[in-house]
Design a protein around this motif. Structure first.
Motif, PDB file in Angstrom:
ATOM      1  N   SER A 170       9.868  17.210  33.012  1.00 49.91           N
ATOM      2  CA  SER A 170      10.529  18.743  33.110  1.00 49.91           C
ATOM      3  C   SER A 170       9.697  19.534  32.335  1.00 49.91           C
ATOM      4  N   GLN A 171       9.642  20.899  33.009  1.00 52.81           N
ATOM      5  CA  GLN A 171       9.243  21.780  32.074  1.00 52.81           C
ATOM      6  C   GLN A 171       9.879  22.165  31.075  1.00 52.81           C
ATOM      7  N   ARG A 172      11.197  22.208  31.126  1.00 50.94           N
ATOM      8  CA  ARG A 172      12.311  22.385  29.869  1.00 50.94           C
ATOM      9  C   ARG A 172      13.353  21.568  29.914  1.00 50.94           C
ATOM     10  N   ALA A 173      13.041  20.189  29.273  1.00 51.92           N
ATOM     11  CA  ALA A 173      13.963  19.121  29.532  1.00 51.92           C
ATOM     12  C   ALA A 173      15.160  19.397  29.083  1.00 51.92           C
ATOM     13  N   ALA A 174      15.511  20.008  27.659  1.00 52.35           N
ATOM     14  CA  ALA A 174      16.600  20.309  27.314  1.00 52.35           C
ATOM     15  C   ALA A 174      17.757  21.033  27.987  1.00 52.35           C
ATOM     16  N   GLY A 175      17.165  21.761  29.053  1.00 52.74           N
ATOM     17  CA  GLY A 175      18.175  22.329  29.867  1.00 52.74           C
ATOM     18  C   GLY A 175      18.687  21.437  31.082  1.00 52.74           C
ATOM     19  N   LEU A 176      18.147  20.072  30.978  1.00 51.50           N
ATOM     20  CA  LEU A 176      18.820  19.491  31.989  1.00 51.50           C
ATOM     21  C   LEU A 176      20.397  19.205  31.730  1.00 51.50           C
TER      22      LEU A 176
ATOM     23  N   ASP B 269      22.610  20.832  30.490  1.00 50.09           N
ATOM     24  CA  ASP B 269      23.486  21.949  31.112  1.00 50.09           C
ATOM     25  C   ASP B 269      23.835  21.875  32.535  1.00 50.09           C
ATOM     26  N   ALA B 270      22.701  21.494  33.324  1.00 54.77           N
ATOM     27  CA  ALA B 270      22.624  21.406  34.742  1.00 54.77           C
ATOM     28  C   ALA B 270      23.386  20.124  35.209  1.00 54.77           C
ATOM     29  N   LEU B 271      23.480  19.128  34.433  1.00 56.41           N
ATOM     30  CA  LEU B 271      24.354  17.928  34.814  1.00 56.41           C
ATOM     31  C   LEU B 271      25.901  18.103  34.205  1.00 56.41           C
ATOM     32  N   LYS B 272      26.085  19.140  33.530  1.00 60.13           N
ATOM     33  CA  LYS B 272      27.254  19.153  32.732  1.00 60.13           C
ATOM     34  C   LYS B 272      28.542  19.214  33.946  1.00 60.13           C
ATOM     35  N   GLY B 273      28.379  19.837  34.801  1.00 62.17           N
ATOM     36  CA  GLY B 273      29.544  19.707  36.088  1.00 62.17           C
ATOM     37  C   GLY B 273      29.621  19.256  37.097  1.00 62.17           C
ATOM     38  N   SER B 274      28.804  18.090  36.926  1.00 64.55           N
ATOM     39  CA  SER B 274      28.338  17.158  38.176  1.00 64.55           C
ATOM     40  C   SER B 274      29.949  16.288  38.203  1.00 64.55           C
ATOM     41  N   PRO B 275      30.398  16.123  39.285  1.00 64.12           N
ATOM     42  CA  PRO B 275      31.575  15.316  39.770  1.00 64.12           C
ATOM     43  C   PRO B 275      31.332  13.716  39.642  1.00 64.12           C
ATOM     44  N   LEU B 276      29.902  13.575  39.795  1.00 58.44           N
ATOM     45  CA  LEU B 276      29.793  12.008  39.951  1.00 58.44           C
ATOM     46  C   LEU B 276      29.201  11.196  38.740  1.00 58.44           C
ATOM     47  N   ILE B 277      28.758  12.054  37.656  1.00 62.71           N
ATOM     48  CA  ILE B 277      28.202  11.713  36.662  1.00 62.71           C
ATOM     49  C   ILE B 277      28.830  12.365  35.277  1.00 62.71           C
TER      50      ILE B 277
END
Length: 387
Positions: free
Chosen positions: A328-334, A336-344
């Protein structure tokens, strides 16, 4: 010097006296007579007791033959007749009675017999003949060698002292009886007993000593013994057959119970297996219901990951741990992207983020936990409005 009669065994004598003093013989005799009355005459004669007593009485110069219990004489003959004539007269009167059943009784008049009642201690009850032999000189004017005697026990009376019983001593001189017996023996007439006349019946004693009593072989005794033995054997066989039948029934019942117990155990095992299978199936159904599908996970990751990120590897182990490997171009922001997932949940980097010289992007390895759906019983209550 007195000659004592032989003493019978004490136990057997007591048993005999107890038997004769009880009411059992009279009851058995009455019962047997009543049973014989319902049988046909031919059978009645065949099953009879056998012994038929006839009394022979001296009447001046004649002999008179009676059947006991009957007052009418059966025959009469002169005492001076020859032996053949006397035997012919007696046989003619007894021809209706079987030879083995004939019993001849010499009846004496009461004045020919001395009767004396004595009181004796109870210890003498078992051997009356021996006691009276010792008491003969004191109770009678004779010695024991001069008489034939018999002793019988009398019915108790209220005047008897304690510890004593009443007996009757009956004595007849030998010098009077021996000539009669010798005359009858010379005529070929055998006397089975010497008794005292009491009306049409006898008193029930025997003045003949045991040594002078004739021994008669009873042909029915062996047959009765064989029949009794056969009855005992048949009874034992019947009891054995009954026990054998009951044992067979018991074995069959035990076999049936064992078979039913085996069937019951099989039913219990099958029921337990069914419950286990039902529980396992329910567990799998719940596990499946609570676990999200792989397509749902891929769709969720596709929505949340930016377009500049792409995955090289996606793995899920048995414990539900999700591994994400890619660039990813900016891996550290992943995160935050996955924080609200209902599955993981619990997303975190595994190791350091490294730049890739070829693509110019950051290489990462991220791990998370696959979120399990809550059980049906633990699910939160639905709100009034739809989300």
């Amino acid at each position: 010097m007195s000659t004592l009669p032989p003493s019978p065994p004490l136990g057997r004598e007591r048993v005999r006296q107890a038997w004769q003093g009880s009411r059992v013989p009279a009851f058995l005799a009455w019962w047997g007579a009543e049973l014989q009355t319902v049988l046909p005459p031919r059978w009645r004669a065949w099953v009879g007791s056998g012994a038929v007593w006839h009394g022979l009485r001296r009447d001046e110069q004649d002999w008179v033959l009676y059947r006991m219990g009957q007052a009418q004489p059966l025959a009469r003959w002169r005492a001076g007749d020859d032996a053949a004539a006397q035997q012919a007269a007696m046989h003619a009167a007894l021809q209706a009675v079987d030879r083995e059943d004939r019993r001849l009784l010499l009846l004496l008049d009461p004045h020919e017999v001395l009767q004396r009642a004595v009181s004796l201690p109870l210890a003498a009850r078992g051997h009356l003949a021996q006691v009276m032999a010792f008491e003969m000189d004191r109770q009678t004017p004779f010695t024991v060698d001069q008489v034939y005697y018999a002793v019988r026990e009398l019915a108790p009376v209220t005047a008897s002292p304690a510890g004593h019983f009443r007996a009757e001593l009956l004595v007849t001189p030998r010098r009077k009886l021996d000539p009669l017996l010798a005359r009858l023996a010379a005529s070929g007439i055998v006397i089975d007993a010497v008794d005292l006349a009491e009306g049409d019946h006898r008193l029930g004693i025997n003045l003949l000593p045991p040594t002078r009593r004739p021994r008669r072989a009873d042909p029915r005794r062996r047959l009765n013994g064989m029949l009794a033995a056969a009855c005992v054997v048949l009874l034992l066989l019947a009891l054995g057959q009954y026990l054998h039948n009951r044992r067979q029934v018991l074995n069959r019942m035990q076999a049936q119970v064992e078979s039913m117990r085996t069937d019951a155990q099989e039913v219990v095992a099958l029921r337990q297996q069914l419950q286990d299978n039902a529980g396992a199936a329910g567990f799998l159904v719940q596990r499946k219901q609570r676990s999200p599908t792989m397509l749902a996970l891929l769709a969720d990751l596709t929505r949340r990951l930016p377009d500049s990120a792409w995955l090289e590897r996606l793995s899920i182990d048995a414990a539900g741990q999700v591994g994400l490997q890619g660039q990813s171009q900016r891996a550290a922001g992943l995160l935050d992207a996955l924080k609200g997932s209902p599955l993981i949940t619990g997303a975190a980097f595994q190791g350091a983020i490294q730049p890739d010289a070829t693509t110019g992007k950051e290489r990462f390895y991220l791990v998370a936990q696959w979120r399990q759906a809550p059980a049906a019983g633990n699910a939160p209550a639905a709100s009034g409005s739809a989300p």
